[in-house]
Scaffold this motif. Sequence first.
Motif, short mmCIF file in Angstrom:
data_model
loop_
_atom_site.label_atom_id
_atom_site.label_comp_id
_atom_site.label_asym_id
_atom_site.label_seq_id
_atom_site.Cartn_x
_atom_site.Cartn_y
_atom_site.Cartn_z
N PHE A 3 0.82 -1.21 0.00
CA PHE A 3 0.00 0.00 0.00
C PHE A 3 0.86 1.26 0.00
CE2 PHE A 3 -3.23 -2.84 2.21
CZ PHE A 3 -3.96 -3.04 1.05
N LEU A 4 1.98 1.21 0.68
CA LEU A 4 2.87 2.38 0.70
C LEU A 4 3.44 2.64 -0.69
CD1 LEU A 4 4.70 1.77 4.08
CD2 LEU A 4 2.85 3.38 3.59
N GLU A 5 3.82 1.58 -1.39
CA GLU A 5 4.34 1.77 -2.75
C GLU A 5 3.26 2.30 -3.68
OE1 GLU A 5 7.05 -0.88 -4.64
OE2 GLU A 5 7.63 -1.77 -2.72
N LEU A 6 2.04 1.81 -3.53
CA LEU A 6 0.95 2.35 -4.35
C LEU A 6 0.76 3.84 -4.10
CD1 LEU A 6 -1.78 -0.45 -4.05
CD2 LEU A 6 -0.37 0.08 -6.05
N SER A 7 0.89 4.25 -2.85
CA SER A 7 0.67 5.66 -2.51
C SER A 7 1.73 6.57 -3.12
CB SER A 7 0.63 5.85 -0.99
OG SER A 7 1.92 5.74 -0.42
N LEU A 8 2.92 6.05 -3.36
CA LEU A 8 4.00 6.87 -3.91
C LEU A 8 3.71 7.38 -5.31
CD1 LEU A 8 7.13 4.86 -2.73
CD2 LEU A 8 6.32 7.06 -1.85
N LEU A 9 2.85 6.67 -6.02
CA LEU A 9 2.59 7.03 -7.41
C LEU A 9 1.24 7.73 -7.62
CD1 LEU A 9 4.00 3.83 -9.12
CD2 LEU A 9 5.09 6.06 -8.84
N ASP A 10 0.64 8.17 -6.54
CA ASP A 10 -0.65 8.85 -6.65
C ASP A 10 -0.50 10.29 -6.15
OD1 ASP A 10 -3.43 9.75 -5.89
OD2 ASP A 10 -3.88 7.78 -6.74
N ILE A 14 0.50 13.73 -2.16
CA ILE A 14 1.65 14.62 -2.12
C ILE A 14 1.73 15.43 -0.83
CG2 ILE A 14 2.64 16.72 -3.16
CD1 ILE A 14 2.07 15.51 -5.87
N GLU A 15 0.63 15.99 -0.40
CA GLU A 15 0.65 16.85 0.79
C GLU A 15 0.25 16.12 2.06
OE1 GLU A 15 -1.37 20.54 0.18
OE2 GLU A 15 -0.32 20.91 -1.71
N THR A 16 0.08 14.81 1.97
CA THR A 16 -0.31 14.01 3.14
C THR A 16 0.94 13.60 3.90
OG1 THR A 16 -2.17 13.15 1.86
CG2 THR A 16 -1.60 11.97 3.88
N PRO A 17 0.98 13.81 5.20
CA PRO A 17 2.15 13.40 5.98
C PRO A 17 2.40 11.89 5.85
CG PRO A 17 0.72 14.80 7.30
CD PRO A 17 -0.02 14.49 6.03
N ALA A 18 3.67 11.54 5.73
CA ALA A 18 4.05 10.13 5.58
C ALA A 18 3.53 9.27 6.72
CB ALA A 18 5.56 10.00 5.46
N CYS A 19 3.52 9.81 7.93
CA CYS A 19 3.04 9.03 9.07
C CYS A 19 1.54 8.75 8.96
CB CYS A 19 3.38 9.71 10.39
SG CYS A 19 2.81 11.40 10.53
N LEU A 20 0.78 9.64 8.36
CA LEU A 20 -0.64 9.42 8.16
C LEU A 20 -0.87 8.38 7.07
CD1 LEU A 20 -3.61 9.96 8.66
CD2 LEU A 20 -3.40 12.08 7.32
N ILE A 21 -0.10 8.44 6.01
CA ILE A 21 -0.20 7.43 4.94
C ILE A 21 0.15 6.06 5.51
CG2 ILE A 21 0.74 6.64 2.73
CD1 ILE A 21 1.27 9.64 2.10
N LEU A 63 -9.70 5.85 2.49
CA LEU A 63 -10.60 5.73 1.34
C LEU A 63 -9.88 5.99 0.02
CD1 LEU A 63 -13.82 7.37 2.81
CD2 LEU A 63 -13.39 4.94 2.39
N ILE A 64 -8.97 6.96 0.01
CA ILE A 64 -8.19 7.21 -1.20
C ILE A 64 -7.26 6.02 -1.48
CG2 ILE A 64 -6.39 8.64 -2.25
CD1 ILE A 64 -7.60 11.02 -0.66
N LEU A 65 -6.58 5.54 -0.45
CA LEU A 65 -5.68 4.41 -0.62
C LEU A 65 -6.45 3.17 -1.09
CD1 LEU A 65 -2.73 3.60 -0.37
CD2 LEU A 65 -3.14 3.07 2.03
N HIS A 66 -7.63 2.98 -0.57
CA HIS A 66 -8.48 1.87 -1.00
C HIS A 66 -8.84 2.01 -2.47
CE1 HIS A 66 -12.51 -0.02 -1.52
NE2 HIS A 66 -11.83 -1.05 -1.04
N SER A 67 -9.15 3.21 -2.91
CA SER A 67 -9.49 3.40 -4.33
C SER A 67 -8.28 3.13 -5.22
CB SER A 67 -10.06 4.80 -4.59
OG SER A 67 -9.07 5.79 -4.52
N VAL A 68 -7.09 3.49 -4.75
CA VAL A 68 -5.86 3.19 -5.50
C VAL A 68 -5.67 1.68 -5.58
CG1 VAL A 68 -3.35 3.43 -5.52
CG2 VAL A 68 -4.76 5.39 -4.91
N GLN A 69 -5.87 0.99 -4.45
CA GLN A 69 -5.75 -0.47 -4.44
C GLN A 69 -6.75 -1.10 -5.41
OE1 GLN A 69 -7.52 -2.42 -1.13
NE2 GLN A 69 -6.41 -4.32 -1.43
N ARG A 70 -7.98 -0.65 -5.36
CA ARG A 70 -9.04 -1.20 -6.20
C ARG A 70 -8.74 -1.01 -7.68
NH1 ARG A 70 -13.20 1.96 -4.55
NH2 ARG A 70 -12.78 3.25 -6.33
#
Length: 107
Positions: A3-10, A14-21, A63-70
Motif C-alpha cells: 500500500f505504501l508503494e501504491l501511494s508513492l505514485l498517486d 503529495i501533501e499528506t504526511p508520511a506518518c498518516l499514509i 478511502l483514497i488508498l483503498h481506491s488506489v488499491q481497487r
Amino acid sequence: HYFLELSLLDVRFIETPACLITAAAVYLARATLGIRDLDGQIWTKTLEYYTGYRLREMEPVVLILHSVQRDAREGKLQCIVDPYKKKERYCVAAKPALQPCDLGFGR
C-alpha cells in the motif's frame, strides 16, 4: 509495503504526511486481511496511541488508498502490482480489494 508503494505514485498523497499514509496503510492491511481485536475493531486503542491518529482522522486517506488499491490491477500501476503477486511477496496483490462498506466506517 504494498500500500505504501501504491501511494508513492498517486498525486493525491503529495501533501499528506508520511506518518498518516503509513497509519492508513496499516489500517487498510488489517481490514483487507480481516485482522480485528477482541471487540471486532480494526483500529485499536493501542494503534491509535502509537500512531497518534484516530480512525476519523485517517478515514479520508484510507478511502483514497483503498481506491488506489481497487484500481491498481487495471490501471497503470502494474509495475507495483506485479511484483506483489509473487510468492516471495506473499501474493498480497492477489488479495481482492474490499467493498467500501467492509472498510469499517459504518457506511
